[in-house]
Write an enzyme that holds these catalytic residues in place. Sequence first.
Site, PDB file in Angstrom:
ATOM      1  N   TYR A 267      -1.939  -0.245  10.272  1.00 57.43           N
ATOM      2  CA  TYR A 267      -2.035  -0.649   8.865  1.00 57.43           C
ATOM      3  C   TYR A 267      -0.771  -0.232   8.120  1.00 57.43           C
ATOM      4  O   TYR A 267      -0.163  -1.039   7.398  1.00 57.43           O
ATOM      5  CB  TYR A 267      -3.268  -0.009   8.222  1.00 57.43           C
ATOM      6  CG  TYR A 267      -3.457  -0.400   6.770  1.00 57.43           C
ATOM      7  CD1 TYR A 267      -3.919  -1.664   6.435  1.00 57.43           C
ATOM      8  CD2 TYR A 267      -3.165   0.500   5.742  1.00 57.43           C
ATOM      9  CE1 TYR A 267      -4.083  -2.029   5.097  1.00 57.43           C
ATOM     10  CE2 TYR A 267      -3.330   0.144   4.414  1.00 57.43           C
ATOM     11  CZ  TYR A 267      -3.792  -1.127   4.092  1.00 57.43           C
ATOM     12  OH  TYR A 267      -3.954  -1.486   2.777  1.00 57.43           O
TER      13      TYR A 267
ATOM     14  N   SER B 154       0.846  -1.194   0.000  1.00 55.75           N
ATOM     15  CA  SER B 154       0.000   0.000   0.000  1.00 55.75           C
ATOM     16  C   SER B 154       0.879   1.240   0.000  1.00 55.75           C
ATOM     17  O   SER B 154       1.979   1.226   0.582  1.00 55.75           O
ATOM     18  CB  SER B 154      -0.903   0.013   1.234  1.00 55.75           C
ATOM     19  OG  SER B 154      -1.602   1.242   1.336  1.00 55.75           O
TER      20      SER B 154
END
Length: 269
Positions: free
Chosen positions: A142, A129
């Site tokens: 995250y 990501s």
Amino acid sequence: MTKVVFITGGSSGIGKSIGEFLHAKGFKVYGTSRNPAGVTMSIFPLVQLDVRDEASIAEAVRTVVEKEGRIDILINNAGVGITGAIEEVPTAEILNNFQTNVFGPIAVMKAVLPTMRQQKKGLIINVTSIAGYMGLPFRGYYSSSKGALELITESLRMEVKTFGVEVTNVAPGDFATNIAAGRYHAPVVDCSPYEEMYKMSLDMMNEHVNSGGDPREMAEAIFKIIQTPKPKVRYVVGAPMQKFSLFLKKILPGKAYERLLMNHYKIKG
């Protein structure tokens, strides 16, 4: 020879888009799902796999290798989102996030690598990501899980090149998928010191996902990587401003970049 592709998290979102695109291009695609029986529509076969369960990983890989004799491409796509203040996210949810986003992909790679070494050829694509390149407020767990997978990929690339196996990262930005519905949200707690900041940030995150790009863009990027004999260490797929944010992090002093993020998320300090 038709290449065999193994995609974790292939029943929805980015994984499903990648699988459908590659299937249409003539690849033999196998996706995975924790509950394949509950998936009503899939144009490629799904095998049961939970990345948090090593026995399930071993069985899924064995099933595909027995059917096809090989796995040419692993796309480590399965992952889970998590939001909340570092101080307030329950430890059990932190562990689940790292089990899914870091230890799970590692276990899948370990399960597939013996076959790829025997073939003397293979490609592993880890879906990370853009968030993995920076510590984002209320997405710290995250960001750090995806950042960890980035570094694991860098190390693994060097270790397996001699066996003919290529490894790369693909870091997507925001895409219109169901990740927001599936992520763990620490609740916005009344009277929490983080209540106002977290609520604003959470609304902004959900808005970004809802207005995100078409997941087919990721599928097209993955296809181009597969066609590349020697993939780069990493690829970034996302909106121009998201890519520009990575450039800014490289050139700006740490505090200046931090201030940009705080202003973006409307955090005072």
